[in-house]
Design a protein around this motif. Structure first.
Motif, PDB file in Angstrom:
ATOM      1  N   ASP A   1      59.532 -20.352  48.662  1.00  0.00           N
ATOM      2  CA  ASP A   1      59.931 -21.747  48.834  1.00  0.00           C
ATOM      3  C   ASP A   1      59.722 -22.136  50.305  1.00  0.00           C
ATOM      4  O   ASP A   1      59.874 -21.294  51.187  1.00  0.00           O
TER       5      ASP A   1
ATOM      6  N   GLY B   1      64.401 -17.044  45.802  1.00  0.00           N
ATOM      7  CA  GLY B   1      65.732 -17.263  45.236  1.00  0.00           C
ATOM      8  C   GLY B   1      65.624 -17.708  43.793  1.00  0.00           C
ATOM      9  O   GLY B   1      66.385 -18.541  43.319  1.00  0.00           O
TER      10      GLY B   1
ATOM     11  N   THR C   1      65.955 -17.764  39.974  1.00  0.00           N
ATOM     12  CA  THR C   1      66.894 -17.262  38.975  1.00  0.00           C
ATOM     13  C   THR C   1      66.173 -16.689  37.759  1.00  0.00           C
ATOM     14  O   THR C   1      65.248 -17.308  37.225  1.00  0.00           O
TER      15      THR C   1
ATOM     16  N   ARG D   1      62.104 -18.702  31.494  1.00  0.00           N
ATOM     17  CA  ARG D   1      61.098 -18.303  32.488  1.00  0.00           C
ATOM     18  C   ARG D   1      60.499 -16.941  32.145  1.00  0.00           C
ATOM     19  O   ARG D   1      59.306 -16.707  32.367  1.00  0.00           O
TER      20      ARG D   1
ATOM     21  N   LYS E   1      67.335 -30.313  42.974  1.00  0.00           N
ATOM     22  CA  LYS E   1      65.916 -29.989  43.146  1.00  0.00           C
ATOM     23  C   LYS E   1      65.203 -29.851  41.808  1.00  0.00           C
ATOM     24  O   LYS E   1      65.740 -29.297  40.846  1.00  0.00           O
TER      25      LYS E   1
ATOM     26  N   ASP F   1      72.365 -24.121  44.505  1.00  0.00           N
ATOM     27  CA  ASP F   1      72.694 -22.698  44.640  1.00  0.00           C
ATOM     28  C   ASP F   1      73.747 -22.458  45.731  1.00  0.00           C
ATOM     29  O   ASP F   1      73.603 -22.944  46.863  1.00  0.00           O
TER      30      ASP F   1
HETATM   31  N1  GLN Z   1      67.825 -20.473  41.954  1.00  0.00           N
HETATM   32  C1  GLN Z   1      67.295 -21.759  41.595  1.00  0.00           C
HETATM   33  C2  GLN Z   1      66.287 -21.615  40.491  1.00  0.00           C
HETATM   34  O1  GLN Z   1      65.713 -20.584  40.352  1.00  0.00           O
HETATM   35  C3  GLN Z   1      66.705 -22.519  42.788  1.00  0.00           C
HETATM   36  C4  GLN Z   1      65.598 -21.796  43.526  1.00  0.00           C
HETATM   37  C5  GLN Z   1      64.975 -22.590  44.667  1.00  0.00           C
HETATM   38  O2  GLN Z   1      65.224 -23.787  44.824  1.00  0.00           O
HETATM   39  N2  GLN Z   1      64.195 -21.931  45.485  1.00  0.00           N
HETATM   40  O3  GLN Z   1      66.065 -22.527  39.730  1.00  0.00           O
END
Ligand code: GLN
Length: 231
Positions: A15, A75, A77, A82, A122, A164
């Motif tokens: 990111d 980060g 999840t 997914r 986001k 988060d």
């Molecule tokens: N942990 C959240 C997700 O995977 C946000 C990850 C992020 O914004 N980099 O959706």
């Protein structure tokens, strides 16, 4: 896999801004953070060279699906939808989601209180999912990056941010100091994993590297460095 197969240089998506996991160091102009240093330690373990490619979060899973990226550490999840389209490493960080409001807000104390409100979060994240499932908001503003998402709350364009927990905590400590507060419980306990194209031979190697970094204490050192607490 892409043209940069394991034998060559891996292309690793991250990111642009998800502190303290990844962010641009203002002095060096380079990306750093827990994810960035953890990946560097993993790459050393498995003997891989790589180029880090910061990008909007919503580009990372498509980049893995098309093989433009060999791995993604952001980060991200681990979740079943997914895992149908990409592979994940074992979890490397336990997280959750929090609600952030301006300090003078008195009427939001839980996710249900966001009914009829404007929420900023986001694009393509687990927070966007949670808001859609539970908040019954009047408007959900989806931004491609953290800066725009948090700015919308500070400027009054949104009543709350849902995001988060470690990133919200970092924002509170820095930019949002005194202006914002967290309300309600921690939602949606979730683990972050490193993403790979389906069937990538890197998954097993990276899981073995993660295990050895945990055994050696290196993972713990990085965790304490970036989060200030024991894992
Ligand atoms: N942990 C959240 C997700 O995977 C946000 C990850 C992020 O914004 N980099 O959706």
């Amino acid at each position: 896999m892409s043209s940069t197969a394991f034998a060559g240089k891996l292309v690793v998506g991250t990111d642009t801004n998800f502190p303290p996991f990844e962010f641009k160091d203002p002095d060096s102009g380079k990306h750093t953070g827990f994810d960035v240093e953890l990946w560097d330690a993993i790459a050393k373990e498995i003997g891989a060279e790589y180029d880090l490619q910061p990008m909007d979060f919503n580009g990372i899973i498509p980049g893995l699906q098309t093989g433009q990226l060999d791995a993604g550490i952001a980060g991200m999840t681990i979740k079943p939808e997914r895992a149908e389209v990409i592979d994940f490493s074992d979890g490397y960080y336990n997280s959750g989601l929090l609600i952030l409001v301006r300090s003078d807000n008195e009427d939001v104390n839980k996710i249900e209180d966001l009914a009829g409100k404007v929420v900023s979060t986001k694009l393509a994240t687990t927070s966007a999912d949670l808001v859609k499932e539970r908040a019954n908001a009047k408007d959900v503003k989806l931004f491609p990056n953290n800066d725009a998402m948090f700015m919308e709350l500070l400027s009054g364009g949104a009543d709350a941010v849902v995001f988060d927990s470690p990133v919200v905590a970092d924002f509170m400590r820095k930019a949002g100091k005194g202006q914002v507060k967290v309300v309600g419980p921690l939602y949606h306990g979730q683990a972050y994993g490193i993403g790979f194209p389906k069937g990538s031979p890197l998954v097993a190697k990276v899981n073995a590297a993660l295990k050895s970094l945990k055994d050696s204490g290196k993972y713990r050192d990085l965790y304490i460095k970036w989060f200030g607490t024991e894992p």
